[in-house]
Design an enzyme around this catalytic site. Structure first.
Site, PDB file in Angstrom:
ATOM      1  N   GLU A  15      41.117  49.779  41.515  1.00  0.00           N
ATOM      2  CA  GLU A  15      39.830  50.459  41.653  1.00  0.00           C
ATOM      3  C   GLU A  15      39.999  51.782  42.406  1.00  0.00           C
ATOM      4  O   GLU A  15      40.152  51.768  43.631  1.00  0.00           O
ATOM      5  CB  GLU A  15      38.853  49.604  42.468  1.00  0.00           C
ATOM      6  CG  GLU A  15      38.429  48.312  41.857  1.00  0.00           C
ATOM      7  CD  GLU A  15      37.351  47.657  42.701  1.00  0.00           C
ATOM      8  OE1 GLU A  15      36.230  47.501  42.203  1.00  0.00           O
ATOM      9  OE2 GLU A  15      37.625  47.320  43.866  1.00  0.00           O
ATOM     10  N   ASN A  44      31.690  42.907  35.289  1.00  0.00           N
ATOM     11  CA  ASN A  44      31.111  42.578  36.598  1.00  0.00           C
ATOM     12  C   ASN A  44      29.667  43.073  36.626  1.00  0.00           C
ATOM     13  O   ASN A  44      29.414  44.265  36.776  1.00  0.00           O
ATOM     14  CB  ASN A  44      31.945  43.234  37.700  1.00  0.00           C
ATOM     15  CG  ASN A  44      31.370  43.002  39.084  1.00  0.00           C
ATOM     16  OD1 ASN A  44      30.514  42.141  39.271  1.00  0.00           O
ATOM     17  ND2 ASN A  44      31.833  43.772  40.059  1.00  0.00           N
ATOM     18  N   GLU A  84      33.259  47.006  46.952  1.00  0.00           N
ATOM     19  CA  GLU A  84      31.934  46.870  47.567  1.00  0.00           C
ATOM     20  C   GLU A  84      31.930  45.775  48.618  1.00  0.00           C
ATOM     21  O   GLU A  84      31.233  45.882  49.634  1.00  0.00           O
ATOM     22  CB  GLU A  84      30.889  46.607  46.474  1.00  0.00           C
ATOM     23  CG  GLU A  84      30.666  47.825  45.596  1.00  0.00           C
ATOM     24  CD  GLU A  84      30.075  47.510  44.234  1.00  0.00           C
ATOM     25  OE1 GLU A  84      29.937  48.447  43.435  1.00  0.00           O
ATOM     26  OE2 GLU A  84      29.767  46.329  43.966  1.00  0.00           O
ATOM     27  N   SER A  87      34.817  53.187  36.404  1.00  0.00           N
ATOM     28  CA  SER A  87      33.945  53.855  35.433  1.00  0.00           C
ATOM     29  C   SER A  87      34.562  53.919  34.039  1.00  0.00           C
ATOM     30  O   SER A  87      34.574  54.957  33.382  1.00  0.00           O
ATOM     31  CB  SER A  87      33.567  55.271  35.913  1.00  0.00           C
ATOM     32  OG  SER A  87      32.772  55.198  37.071  1.00  0.00           O
ATOM     33  N   GLY A 128      30.939  54.078  39.804  1.00  0.00           N
ATOM     34  CA  GLY A 128      29.525  54.422  39.806  1.00  0.00           C
ATOM     35  C   GLY A 128      29.238  55.895  40.018  1.00  0.00           C
ATOM     36  O   GLY A 128      28.093  56.289  40.197  1.00  0.00           O
ATOM     37  N   LYS A 153      27.487  42.618  38.863  1.00  0.00           N
ATOM     38  CA  LYS A 153      27.026  42.902  40.230  1.00  0.00           C
ATOM     39  C   LYS A 153      25.649  42.263  40.452  1.00  0.00           C
ATOM     40  O   LYS A 153      25.406  41.155  39.947  1.00  0.00           O
ATOM     41  CB  LYS A 153      27.054  44.408  40.497  1.00  0.00           C
ATOM     42  CG  LYS A 153      28.428  45.018  40.193  1.00  0.00           C
ATOM     43  CD  LYS A 153      28.581  46.446  40.621  1.00  0.00           C
ATOM     44  CE  LYS A 153      29.962  46.951  40.253  1.00  0.00           C
ATOM     45  NZ  LYS A 153      30.201  48.319  40.735  1.00  0.00           N
ATOM     46  N   HIS A 162      36.763  43.074  45.926  1.00  0.00           N
ATOM     47  CA  HIS A 162      36.114  44.233  45.313  1.00  0.00           C
ATOM     48  C   HIS A 162      35.777  45.271  46.385  1.00  0.00           C
ATOM     49  O   HIS A 162      35.451  44.933  47.529  1.00  0.00           O
ATOM     50  CB  HIS A 162      34.846  43.792  44.584  1.00  0.00           C
ATOM     51  CG  HIS A 162      34.274  44.837  43.680  1.00  0.00           C
ATOM     52  ND1 HIS A 162      33.508  45.879  44.155  1.00  0.00           N
ATOM     53  CD2 HIS A 162      34.368  45.009  42.336  1.00  0.00           C
ATOM     54  CE1 HIS A 162      33.144  46.641  43.134  1.00  0.00           C
ATOM     55  NE2 HIS A 162      33.654  46.147  42.024  1.00  0.00           N
TER      56      HIS A 162
END
Length: 251
Positions: A168, A10, A98, A214, A174, A12, A96
């Site tokens: 996730e 991904n 985010e 990660s 991150g 992003k 996702h």
């Protein structure tokens, strides 16, 4: 039953067209033969280029990072599933963390997106997982399984077979933190048992569940060796060709 192994990158909101083309060429130069399905999910304006560069690569697929829940209409700046399918997109990442955090997407909305993606012949990669406070409170299993049920359990068995799930741990995205192998395995196992409760043992056993927190070349092998981890949804490491290739070769 042997499940499909998947590593999805991904990107992003990163890479211009020239940068993206260079990255894909480098990934292809570094790849090794194997039975892992490799998904490249660049920004939307790079999807057609990604499809063109990987067209003759048997194990490569192209994924979109999002789509709109409506078929078409006056939704300026949004991406229709129909349009994504028309350029050959294979997968769509849906739900996702985010998108949930910054765009306030709910599981009810995500369920509509899942239905739309399937209607146009693409495969959803459905994301679920807990925030740090939820893990600290001990509600992480409840949070992740409830997300799974609300976004996916409206599907019939035939449609559910087309789903891949990505766990996730939001607190590990991150941040440099990673769930321990034990934490990853217990959550993946819990998600698989939840699927079994709704769709039965055969479908649960064949559903690919990816780790998405990660993952990098240093920890990929230990994560991918776990019995219920079938690959990874890779963020930052997918922007470095050698790192991404190393992860793809970590089974």
């Amino acid at each position: 039953m042997q499940r499909k192994k998947i590593v999805a990158g991904n990107w992003k909101m990163n890479k211009t067209l020239p940068e993206g083309e260079q990255l894909i060429r480098e990934i292809l130069e570094n790849e090794s033969p194997g039975d892992v399905e490799v998904v490249i999910a660049p920004p939307a304006m790079l999807l057609e280029m990604a499809k063109r560069l990987t067209a003759d690569k048997a194990r490569f697929r192209v994924g979109a990072q999002n789509c709109h829940h409506e078929e078409r209409g006056a939704y300026t700046g949004e991406l229709a599933a129909e349009a994504l399918a028309s350029v050959g997109v294979d997968y769509v990442i849906v739900g996702h963390s985010e998108r949930r955090q910054y765009f306030h997407e709910t599981d009810a909305l995500i369920a509509q997106k899942i239905t739309r993606v399937l209607a146009h012949g693409m495969a959803p990669i459905y994301c679920c997982g807990e925030m740090l406070a939820e893990r600290q409170a001990g509600t992480h299993f409840q949070v992740a399984t409830q997300q799974l049920k609300e976004a996916l359990f409206h599907l019939d068995a035939e449609d559910f077979k087309k789903i891949s799930v990505a766990y996730e741990p939001v607190w590990a995205i991150g941040t440099g933190l990673t769930a321990s192998p034990e934490q990853a395995q217990e959550m993946h196992h819990t998600l698989r048992k939840t699927i079994e409760g709704r769709y039965g043992a055969e479908i649960a056993a064949s559903t690919s569940i990816l780790y998405g927190g990660s993952c990098n070349p240093a920890n990929a092998r230990s994560l991918f060796s776990l019995p219920d981890v079938d690959g990874g949804l890779i963020g930052g490491a997918s922007l470095k060709a050698k790192d991404f290739a190393a992860i793809c070769n970590s089974f």
